[in-house]
Design a protein around this motif. Structure first.
Motif, PDB file in Angstrom:
ATOM      1  N   THR A   1     -17.627  63.783 -21.287  1.00  0.00           N
ATOM      2  CA  THR A   1     -16.204  64.076 -21.431  1.00  0.00           C
ATOM      3  C   THR A   1     -15.948  65.454 -20.849  1.00  0.00           C
ATOM      4  N   GLY A   2     -15.048  65.528 -19.874  1.00  0.00           N
ATOM      5  CA  GLY A   2     -14.780  66.809 -19.233  1.00  0.00           C
ATOM      6  C   GLY A   2     -13.433  66.839 -18.556  1.00  0.00           C
ATOM      7  N   LEU A   3     -13.095  68.020 -18.058  1.00  0.00           N
ATOM      8  CA  LEU A   3     -11.825  68.234 -17.365  1.00  0.00           C
ATOM      9  C   LEU A   3     -12.038  68.031 -15.874  1.00  0.00           C
ATOM     10  N   VAL A   4     -11.114  67.320 -15.223  1.00  0.00           N
ATOM     11  CA  VAL A   4     -11.221  67.065 -13.785  1.00  0.00           C
ATOM     12  C   VAL A   4     -10.854  68.352 -13.041  1.00  0.00           C
ATOM     13  N   HIS A   5     -11.860  69.007 -12.489  1.00  0.00           N
ATOM     14  CA  HIS A   5     -11.672  70.300 -11.825  1.00  0.00           C
ATOM     15  C   HIS A   5     -11.314  70.145 -10.353  1.00  0.00           C
ATOM     16  N   ALA A   6     -11.866  69.129  -9.677  1.00  0.00           N
ATOM     17  CA  ALA A   6     -11.623  68.957  -8.241  1.00  0.00           C
ATOM     18  C   ALA A   6     -11.846  67.518  -7.841  1.00  0.00           C
ATOM     19  N   ILE A   7     -11.122  67.113  -6.778  1.00  0.00           N
ATOM     20  CA  ILE A   7     -11.293  65.791  -6.164  1.00  0.00           C
ATOM     21  C   ILE A   7     -11.278  66.009  -4.655  1.00  0.00           C
ATOM     22  N   ARG A   8     -12.242  65.429  -3.962  1.00  0.00           N
ATOM     23  CA  ARG A   8     -12.274  65.546  -2.502  1.00  0.00           C
ATOM     24  C   ARG A   8     -12.662  64.199  -1.908  1.00  0.00           C
ATOM     25  N   HIS A   9     -11.957  63.825  -0.814  1.00  0.00           N
ATOM     26  CA  HIS A   9     -12.191  62.540  -0.152  1.00  0.00           C
ATOM     27  C   HIS A   9     -12.772  62.754   1.250  1.00  0.00           C
ATOM     28  N   GLY A  10     -13.453  61.711   1.735  1.00  0.00           N
ATOM     29  CA  GLY A  10     -13.795  61.643   3.149  1.00  0.00           C
ATOM     30  C   GLY A  10     -15.149  62.174   3.546  1.00  0.00           C
ATOM     31  N   ASP A  11     -16.006  62.506   2.610  1.00  0.00           N
ATOM     32  CA  ASP A  11     -17.328  62.977   2.985  1.00  0.00           C
ATOM     33  C   ASP A  11     -18.149  61.832   3.569  1.00  0.00           C
TER      34      ASP A  11
ATOM     35  N   ASP B   1     -20.151  72.921   0.974  1.00  0.00           N
ATOM     36  CA  ASP B   1     -20.253  71.749   0.106  1.00  0.00           C
ATOM     37  C   ASP B   1     -19.730  72.071  -1.290  1.00  0.00           C
ATOM     38  N   PHE B   2     -19.863  73.319  -1.685  1.00  0.00           N
ATOM     39  CA  PHE B   2     -19.406  73.753  -3.003  1.00  0.00           C
ATOM     40  C   PHE B   2     -18.001  74.355  -2.951  1.00  0.00           C
ATOM     41  N   THR B   3     -17.771  75.271  -2.007  1.00  0.00           N
ATOM     42  CA  THR B   3     -16.468  75.930  -1.950  1.00  0.00           C
ATOM     43  C   THR B   3     -15.354  74.940  -1.642  1.00  0.00           C
ATOM     44  N   GLY B   4     -15.684  73.863  -0.905  1.00  0.00           N
ATOM     45  CA  GLY B   4     -14.689  72.837  -0.627  1.00  0.00           C
ATOM     46  C   GLY B   4     -14.273  72.068  -1.864  1.00  0.00           C
ATOM     47  N   LEU B   5     -15.012  72.245  -2.945  1.00  0.00           N
ATOM     48  CA  LEU B   5     -14.685  71.606  -4.219  1.00  0.00           C
ATOM     49  C   LEU B   5     -14.146  72.626  -5.231  1.00  0.00           C
TER      50      LEU B   5
END
Length: 507
Positions: free
Chosen positions: A381-391, A421-425
């Protein structure tokens, strides 16, 4: 005696190959789409040295057949191998005449029901292009080199650095050596091959440290010898169980005495160093690594979750490591030490988080859909911090914040090698206390970023404890499985030219 050849001013050269590192100790299976195959002219776009206006491009008429490369993974299905191989052969057969072929492979592909898959494919290629075409093979140093593969290759080379910072340089060398041989009309090179009964993990044979640093430095010395075109040392692939899995040395050139002496020198250097190979970083259990990271002033402190490394063939979805992290009380509060964990695949979890949206709190279950031998699916159970598409690999990525842990979940498995890979999230790895990545040795960007680093010896399909994995098909005796074995025969075997029959014990 090697026979002279007619020089070809502007040779026609095809490019073909299928590449993957396949762990036979992972329950995963690899299908054809994972190779992202390129065809025809688009093959050339893989190689900067074949870009428009590049001198090497102008030196030959390059014809792309089919080249596909997969993220390391499990055994390739027989169907996938047949599908890709059949198309590759069909495309080669459509080229009216070939002077040469560049065979661009990894060298550690395992296929259901087939041993030595790269040699099996090269035999089909040879039947399609004819015996007179010259073949240059380029490989990863973690590939496997059977006598049959060397026989069917006129030139053969591999990377000289681990991590593989010279991968494109190696491919260019293989292509350039092929062009030079064809345009000079030189005879087929002499090939000296030495199997060395050593099988070690990549994390124990990194060229960043001794003794691999010196073992590979000697490759350049041998290559510089008169009568030698190329020298190569393969440490082999430790997480597959086939008779060909072991270290190998091959040296090629016009002089039999030079290539033989060079191959025996390199083989002896590797064998004599066998007991000195050690892990590229300090090791410990995951809990020991976490304990040390938490009290260390080094920030960020990287921990490699090695047993499920997707770049070595792990399934990538083992939940054991993340489960251990989330059980630690130090990370239960939002103001606890920041820890980034990369990553666990969970398509349903990603879809649920995506539907809930940024900032939402969700309960999702991920992981262990492929490899559930060490831990089952993990509910968080957690908070949605980031979403990224297209990798290319992950497709969609989601970051869940669970206490002070930022857990990266993906639709498909992905290795995390670069800062972006990290900063993009929306993550700051440099500002984190701890970063855990499913990887072995750190790739260059992460290595430069890490203020502290340890290898966690965790379970999975690429377990670093090779002896406990249960190899039963490799050739024995083999170090370190048989640590007190007698010294092997390291005499160089001179391999017949590709257009002559291979005779003798194939070893």
């Amino acid at each position: 005696m090697p026979q002279p050849r007619t020089a070809v001013a502007h040779p026609v050269i095809a490019i073909a190959g299928i590449g993957i590192e396949s762990s036979t100790f992972s329950p995963a299976r690899t299908e054809a789409p994972a190779f992202h195959p390129l065809r025809g002219r688009e093959v050339l776009t893989r190689y900067p040295f074949l870009a428009p206006d590049a001198p090497l491009l102008a030196a030959a008429d390059w014809r792309g057949a089919l080249v596909g490369t997969s993220l390391p993974g499990g055994t390739v299905t027989a169907k996938a191998f047949a599908e890709l191989s059949d198309e590759l052969i069909e495309r080669l057969s459509a080229i009216p005449h070939l002077d040469g072929l560049w065979y661009d492979i990894h060298g550690a592909m395992t296929v259901e029901g087939i041993d030595d898959a790269e040699a099996v494919l090269l035999a089909r290629i040879r039947a399609a292009i004819g015996p007179e075409a010259i073949v240059s093979t380029s490989m990863d140093l973690h590939g496997n080199v059977s006598r049959e593969l060397v026989h069917m290759s006129d030139l053969i080379t591999c990377y000289r650095m681990a991590p593989h910072e010279d991968h494109m340089e190696t491919k260019e060398r293989a292509a350039r050596n092929l062009v030079d041989l064809l345009t000079a009309g030189a005879p087929r090179p002499v090939k000296a091959w030495v199997p060395v009964p050593v099988l070690l993990a990549g994390e124990q044979t990194s060229t960043r440290i001794e003794p691999a640093k010196s073992v590979y430095a000697a490759v350049h010395d041998v290559e510089a010898t008169d009568g030698v075109i190329d020298a190569a040392v393969w440490v082999g692939y430790a997480w597959a169980d086939e008779p060909r899995n072991r270290a190998v040395v091959t040296v090629t050139g016009p002089s039999e005495s030079a290539v033989t002496a060079g191959a025996e020198r390199l083989a002896r250097g590797l064998w004599d160093s066998r007991r000195d190979f050690t892990f590229v970083a300090p090791t410990g259990s995951l809990d020991e690594c976490l304990d040390e990271a938490l009290v260390s002033d080094a920030r960020p402190y990287f921990i490699s979750d090695t047993g499920d490394n997707p770049t070595a063939g792990g399934a990538g979805d083992v939940t054991w490591g993340l489960r251990r992290v989330l059980a630690r009380p130090e990370f239960h509060q939002h103001d606890g030490p920041t820890l980034i964990y990369a990553s666990v695949p969970g398509p349903a979890a990603v879809a649920a988080a995506e539907q809930a949206g940024l900032g939402a709190t969700v309960t999702v279950t991920a992981g262990a859909e492929v490899d559930d031998r060490h831990a089952g699916p993990l509910t968080m159970t957690g908070l949605v911090h980031a979403i990224r598409h297209g990798d290319r690999d992950a497709e969609t990525e989601v970051v869940l914040r669970i206490g002070s842990v930022y857990a990266i979940l993906t639709t498909r498995r992905k290795p995390y090698h670069h800062e972006v890979d990290f900063t993009g999230l929306g993550l700051d790895p440099r500002g984190a206390a701890i970063v855990i990545v499913k990887i072995g040795y750190l790739e260059p960007e992460l290595f430069d970023m890490a203020a502290g680093w340890k290898l966690a010896l965790t379970p999975g399909g690429v377990d670093q404890d090779l002896v406990r994995l249960g190899h039963h098909r490799i050739r024995r005796p083999m170090f370190p499985f048989d640590p007190d074995m007698a010294d092997p025969d390291l005499t160089a075997r001179v391999i017949a030219p590709s257009n002559e029959p291979l005779t003798g014990d194939h070893e």
